[in-house]
Design an enzyme around this catalytic site. Structure first.
Site, PDB file in Angstrom:
ATOM      1  N   GLU A  59      -1.688 -13.614   3.890  1.00 53.69           N
ATOM      2  CA  GLU A  59      -2.725 -14.014   3.405  1.00 53.69           C
ATOM      3  C   GLU A  59      -3.272 -12.908   5.113  1.00 53.69           C
ATOM      4  O   GLU A  59      -2.418 -13.536   6.420  1.00 53.69           O
ATOM      5  CB  GLU A  59      -3.193 -14.888   3.618  1.00 53.69           C
ATOM      6  CG  GLU A  59      -3.427 -15.404   2.348  1.00 53.69           C
ATOM      7  CD  GLU A  59      -4.397 -16.539   1.980  1.00 53.69           C
ATOM      8  OE1 GLU A  59      -5.540 -15.501   2.306  1.00 53.69           O
ATOM      9  OE2 GLU A  59      -4.888 -16.679   0.978  1.00 53.69           O
ATOM     10  N   ASP A 115      -0.783  -3.144  10.080  1.00 57.92           N
ATOM     11  CA  ASP A 115      -1.692  -4.131  10.270  1.00 57.92           C
ATOM     12  C   ASP A 115      -2.873  -2.826  10.415  1.00 57.92           C
ATOM     13  O   ASP A 115      -2.871  -1.968  11.964  1.00 57.92           O
ATOM     14  CB  ASP A 115      -2.458  -5.401  10.623  1.00 57.92           C
ATOM     15  CG  ASP A 115      -3.304  -5.190   9.533  1.00 57.92           C
ATOM     16  OD1 ASP A 115      -3.698  -5.405   8.518  1.00 57.92           O
ATOM     17  OD2 ASP A 115      -4.941  -6.462  10.417  1.00 57.92           O
ATOM     18  N   GLY A 155      -8.220   5.705   1.765  1.00 56.52           N
ATOM     19  CA  GLY A 155      -9.449   4.750   2.359  1.00 56.52           C
ATOM     20  C   GLY A 155     -10.573   5.468   3.324  1.00 56.52           C
ATOM     21  O   GLY A 155     -10.990   5.947   2.509  1.00 56.52           O
ATOM     22  N   ASN A 194       1.264  -1.123  -0.109  1.00 55.94           N
ATOM     23  CA  ASN A 194      -0.276   0.125  -0.463  1.00 55.94           C
ATOM     24  C   ASN A 194       0.681   1.286  -0.180  1.00 55.94           C
ATOM     25  O   ASN A 194       1.579   1.404   0.629  1.00 55.94           O
ATOM     26  CB  ASN A 194      -1.111  -0.017   1.304  1.00 55.94           C
ATOM     27  CG  ASN A 194      -1.746   1.163   1.076  1.00 55.94           C
ATOM     28  OD1 ASN A 194      -1.337   2.483   1.340  1.00 55.94           O
ATOM     29  ND2 ASN A 194      -3.392   0.472   1.766  1.00 55.94           N
TER      30      ASN A 194
HETATM   31  P1  IMP Z   1      -4.294  -3.610   5.304  1.00 53.73           P
HETATM   32  O1  IMP Z   1      -3.449  -2.983   4.313  1.00 53.73           O
HETATM   33  O2  IMP Z   1      -5.189  -4.666   6.097  1.00 53.73           O
HETATM   34  O3  IMP Z   1      -3.490  -3.093   7.345  1.00 53.73           O
HETATM   35  O4  IMP Z   1      -5.795  -1.896   5.375  1.00 53.73           O
HETATM   36  C1  IMP Z   1      -6.472  -1.164   6.240  1.00 53.73           C
HETATM   37  C2  IMP Z   1      -7.033  -0.664   5.386  1.00 53.73           C
HETATM   38  O5  IMP Z   1      -7.344   0.286   6.887  1.00 53.73           O
HETATM   39  C3  IMP Z   1      -7.121   0.201   3.996  1.00 53.73           C
HETATM   40  O6  IMP Z   1      -7.114  -0.234   3.001  1.00 53.73           O
HETATM   41  C4  IMP Z   1      -7.802   1.341   4.088  1.00 53.73           C
HETATM   42  O7  IMP Z   1      -9.021   0.859   4.420  1.00 53.73           O
HETATM   43  C5  IMP Z   1      -8.178   1.355   6.239  1.00 53.73           C
HETATM   44  N1  IMP Z   1      -6.980   2.869   6.800  1.00 53.73           N
HETATM   45  C6  IMP Z   1      -5.890   1.740   7.362  1.00 53.73           C
HETATM   46  N2  IMP Z   1      -5.066   2.930   8.026  1.00 53.73           N
HETATM   47  C7  IMP Z   1      -6.240   4.395   7.438  1.00 53.73           C
HETATM   48  C8  IMP Z   1      -5.951   5.182   7.640  1.00 53.73           C
HETATM   49  O8  IMP Z   1      -4.447   5.430   7.596  1.00 53.73           O
HETATM   50  N3  IMP Z   1      -6.871   5.890   6.639  1.00 53.73           N
HETATM   51  C9  IMP Z   1      -8.164   5.593   5.981  1.00 53.73           C
HETATM   52  N4  IMP Z   1      -7.916   4.075   5.990  1.00 53.73           N
HETATM   53  C10 IMP Z   1      -7.356   3.614   6.392  1.00 53.73           C
END
Ligand code: IMP
Length: 225
Positions: A49, A78, A165, A14
């Site tokens: 995963e 995460d 996000g 990301n």
């Molecule tokens: P991960 O990659 O499984 O940790 O997914 C985290 C998801 O949570 C992201 O795709 C976002 O949708 C949301 N998320 C996590 N941190 C943020 C942030 O700082 N701002 C907005 N959305 C976030």
């Protein structure tokens, strides 16, 4: 890169997260010679995963796997949004909240689904928080975990164009702005990710120091040992 810089790999694909992590680390550890890499630099490493029931489980799994595969110190994040009115959802499913029939959802679809669930819910009941768990792992097996939380409210519509996000629907009350209305620096100062990373700085400095003293004084195995 400075000579002798310690390499740290960020276990994320990301780009938005990687940018935020890089910004916090470079402002919090000025003068520490680090070279930050990401999974982009290791295209052969497969996807981990995220099947855990908690952010911690997923972060630790990603960090350990990536440290083992790359032989480098690794930081994994995460994170997600927890909305009280819907029992803490989307939580660990934040990235795929609106997924259907095996097709992954995008950020805009995920935000729309949260807003739909909260239709008609009064402002005072729209409480939510972002939670971030950062795990640090070394190839030698050290694992450290830190958490950061930021409390706020879900807005009734999207506001702001920055961030990623759920940022356009997350209101941070002390500033009266959504995270998407803040500059990257403003967000990093108060965000869940900024808080978790700042708590991790002493641990990062310790493993970097440890790595340096190991490379200056390589352990020799002498006959008879
Ligand atoms: P991960 O990659 O499984 O940790 O997914 C985290 C998801 O949570 C992201 O795709 C976002 O949708 C949301 N998320 C996590 N941190 C943020 C942030 O700082 N701002 C907005 N959305 C976030």
């Amino acid at each position: 890169m400075a000579a002798g810089a310690t390499r740290i790999v960020l276990a994320t694909r990301n780009e938005d997260k990687a940018r935020e992590i890089e910004a916090v680390l470079s402002s919090e550890m000025p003068g520490v010679p680090l070279q930050l890499l990401s999974l982009r630099d290791f295209p052969h490493i497969g996807e981990v995963e995220e099947t855990g029931d908690s952010f911690e489980e997923n972060a630790v799994k990603k960090a350990k796997f990536t440290a083992k595969e790359t032989g480098l110190i690794c930081l994994a994040d995460d994170s997600g949004l927890e909305v009280d009115a819907i029992g803490g959802l989307p939580g660990v499913k934040s990235a795929r909240f609106a997924s259907q029939n095996g097709r992954n959802s995008d950020d805009a679809e995920n935000r729309k689904k949260v807003l739909r669930f909260l239709e008609g819910v009064d402002h005072s009941k729209r409480t939510a928080r972002f939670r971030c768990v950062i795990a640090l792992a070394t190839p030698e097996g050290i694992v450290k975990v830190k958490e950061g939380i930021v409390e706020g409210y879900i807005t009734e519509g999207e506001r702001g164009l920055n961030g990623f996000g759920y940022d356009p629907i997350f209101l941070y009350p002390p500033s009266g702005k959504t995270f998407a209305e803040m500059s990257p620096d403003e967000k990093n100062t108060v965000s869940h990710r900024g808080r978790a990373l700042r708590a991790m700085i002493p641990e990062i400095l310790e493993v970097v120091r440890q790595g340096r003293s190991d490379s200056e004084n390589p352990r020799r195995v002498t006959a008879g040992n």
